[in-house]
Design an enzyme around this catalytic site. Structure first.
Site, short mmCIF file in Angstrom:
data_model
loop_
_atom_site.label_atom_id
_atom_site.label_comp_id
_atom_site.label_asym_id
_atom_site.label_seq_id
_atom_site.Cartn_x
_atom_site.Cartn_y
_atom_site.Cartn_z
CG HIS A 57 42.23 -10.34 25.88
ND1 HIS A 57 42.47 -10.33 27.23
CD2 HIS A 57 43.38 -9.93 25.27
CE1 HIS A 57 43.73 -9.94 27.44
NE2 HIS A 57 44.29 -9.68 26.27
CD GLU A 60 39.50 -12.39 27.80
OE1 GLU A 60 39.19 -11.42 28.52
OE2 GLU A 60 40.66 -12.85 27.72
CG HIS A 165 40.07 -9.21 30.89
ND1 HIS A 165 40.96 -9.34 29.85
CD2 HIS A 165 40.06 -7.89 31.22
CE1 HIS A 165 41.47 -8.15 29.57
NE2 HIS A 165 40.94 -7.26 30.37
CD GLU A 229 41.05 -12.46 34.08
OE1 GLU A 229 40.38 -13.19 33.30
OE2 GLU A 229 41.96 -11.69 33.70
O1 LIG Z 1 43.65 -16.64 31.25
C1 LIG Z 1 44.57 -16.03 30.74
O2 LIG Z 1 45.66 -16.58 30.47
C2 LIG Z 1 44.46 -14.54 30.44
C3 LIG Z 1 43.19 -13.86 30.90
C4 LIG Z 1 43.42 -12.37 30.74
O3 LIG Z 1 43.21 -11.84 29.69
N1 LIG Z 1 43.97 -11.76 31.80
C5 LIG Z 1 44.48 -10.42 31.73
C6 LIG Z 1 45.02 -10.02 33.09
C7 LIG Z 1 45.53 -8.59 33.10
C8 LIG Z 1 46.19 -8.19 34.41
O4 LIG Z 1 47.16 -8.84 34.81
O5 LIG Z 1 45.72 -7.22 35.04
C9 LIG Z 1 45.61 -10.38 30.69
O6 LIG Z 1 46.37 -11.35 30.61
O7 LIG Z 1 45.69 -9.38 29.99
ZN LIG Z 2 41.41 -11.05 28.86
#
Ligand SMILES: O=C(O)CCC(=O)N[C@@H](CCC(=O)O)C(=O)O
Ligand SMILES: [Zn+2]
Length: 346
Positions: A57, A60, A165, A229
């Protein structure tokens, strides 16, 4: 920086050598494509193939700064390279516009997602779909090339992928990791110890396949893979990098073969959660019942309405279910939030 034997690659990339200042050991650096860079020790036995990805993303930024810092140290010959490393800056086009993505969320396009119409309208190939396919092929080539190499007798080659992320909203635990579904294989305490050394002691255990990058590496190549994260989305220049010293130092030690100094695994060191509900947006009319300043890991009693999806009330199913990644602004069919509940390792 020492550059020698620079040569071009047929695909348009290029390679060069760097010499570590203190030990005079050489490494090959290959820029495969924009944002795809491998570092490989020359004439030294390695045992670990490590993928460090950021900017899947594009907005980030803290993970981009962490990886750039390690790359800079390696290229200047200040940091010894002990293992093969593939650095990935996932979505340079979205980095350039400081947005999460250009046309489509790339972290929903792995494991073949790039080739399916996932409700994005046209189903035509866009930038993110091209890039997700390229990233899949790059990771595959990297791991497969590693398995051709000799390792020290008696040691098994290791594969890791840490996909870094930052979360969109604030979090009660501001660093946490998603441990992808392992199809029944045991979760590795040694990996949780490693994440703990990175300052990440809150882990969400996923119980289903997904189209994320970390699940791809875990499922297809048996890599120890995690979505990690690190704090909250902020523009370049606004990250408090002192929050990420542990992760930067631990990743630095990993690539340079320094002792990681992991502490023994004890349950009390971790907050483990299992993913309880994966709530996908189904209707154009979709809203969350709480505001943007409600943090990740906020929990609610059983029966609390979290979202209104068309005329459906989406509710917590048990006491203490907590929200993760709530986002009303996702495409229809995509994940609008997760809920988690506390758990322990089996
Ligand atoms: O904060 C958020 O809403 C999204 C942060 C983010 O990009 N998280 C990833 C997590 C991926 C996973 O579940 O392994 C995403 O949403 O792609
Ligand atoms: Zn992300």
């Amino acid at each position: 920086m020492t550059r020698a034997n620079e040569w071009s690659l047929p695909g348009g990339g290029f390679s060069f050598e760097v010499i570590h200042q203190a030990t005079k050991s050489a490494s090959k650096v290959t820029v495969l494509e924009t944002g795809l860079i491998t570092f490989e020790p020359i004439n030294r036995v390695t045992q670990h193939d490590i993928v460090l990805s950021s900017a899947v993303h594009g907005n980030e930024t803290a993970p981009i700064e962490i990886c750039s810092d390690i790359i800079g140290q390696l290229i200047r010959g200040e940091l010894m390279l002990a293992e093969r490393v593939l650095f990935i800056f996932g979505n340079p086009a979205s980095m350039n516009i400081a947005e999460r993505f250009v046309e489509e969320n790339m972290n929903r396009l792995f494991s073949g997602g790039h080739s399916q119409d996932q409700g994005q309208g046209t189903g035509l190939i866009n930038k993110e779909r091209h890039r997700a396919l390229l990233l899949e092929n790059t990771v595959r080539d990297f791991f497969e090339a590693g398995s051709e190499l000799n390792t020290e007798a008696g040691t098994e080659r290791q594969r890791s992928h840490y996909d870094l992320h930052t979360a969109i909203r604030g979090s009660k635990c501001d660093k946490f990791a998603v441990y992808p579904f392992l199809h029944g294989a045991p979760r590795k305490k040694s990996q949780l110890q490693f994440l703990n050394a990175c300052g990440v002691s809150t882990i969400l255990l996923s119980h289903a396949p997904t189209t994320t990058f970390s699940y791809f590496s875990s499922n297809e190549f048996g890599a120890d893979a995690f979505t990690v994260e690190l704090g909250k989305v902020r523009p370049f220049g606004e990250n408090d990098m002192s929050q990420f010293v542990q992760v930067r130092e631990t990743l630095t030690k990993l690539v340079s073969g320094q002792a990681l100094g992991l502490t023994p695994y004890i349950d009390e060191d971790f907050n483990l959660y299992e993913i309880s509900q994966v709530i996908n947006r189904q209707h154009e009319a979709f809203s969350l019942t709480f505001t943007d300043d409600v943090e990740n890991f906020t929990d609610f009693p059983k029966g609390h309405v979290l979202a209104i999806d068309g005329d459906i009330e989406v509710k917590t199913q048990q006491d203490g279910e907590a929200i993760i990644f709530p986002n009303a602004n996702v495409a229809i069919g995509q994940r609008a939030l997760l809920t988690v509940t506390p758990t322990t390792l089996a």
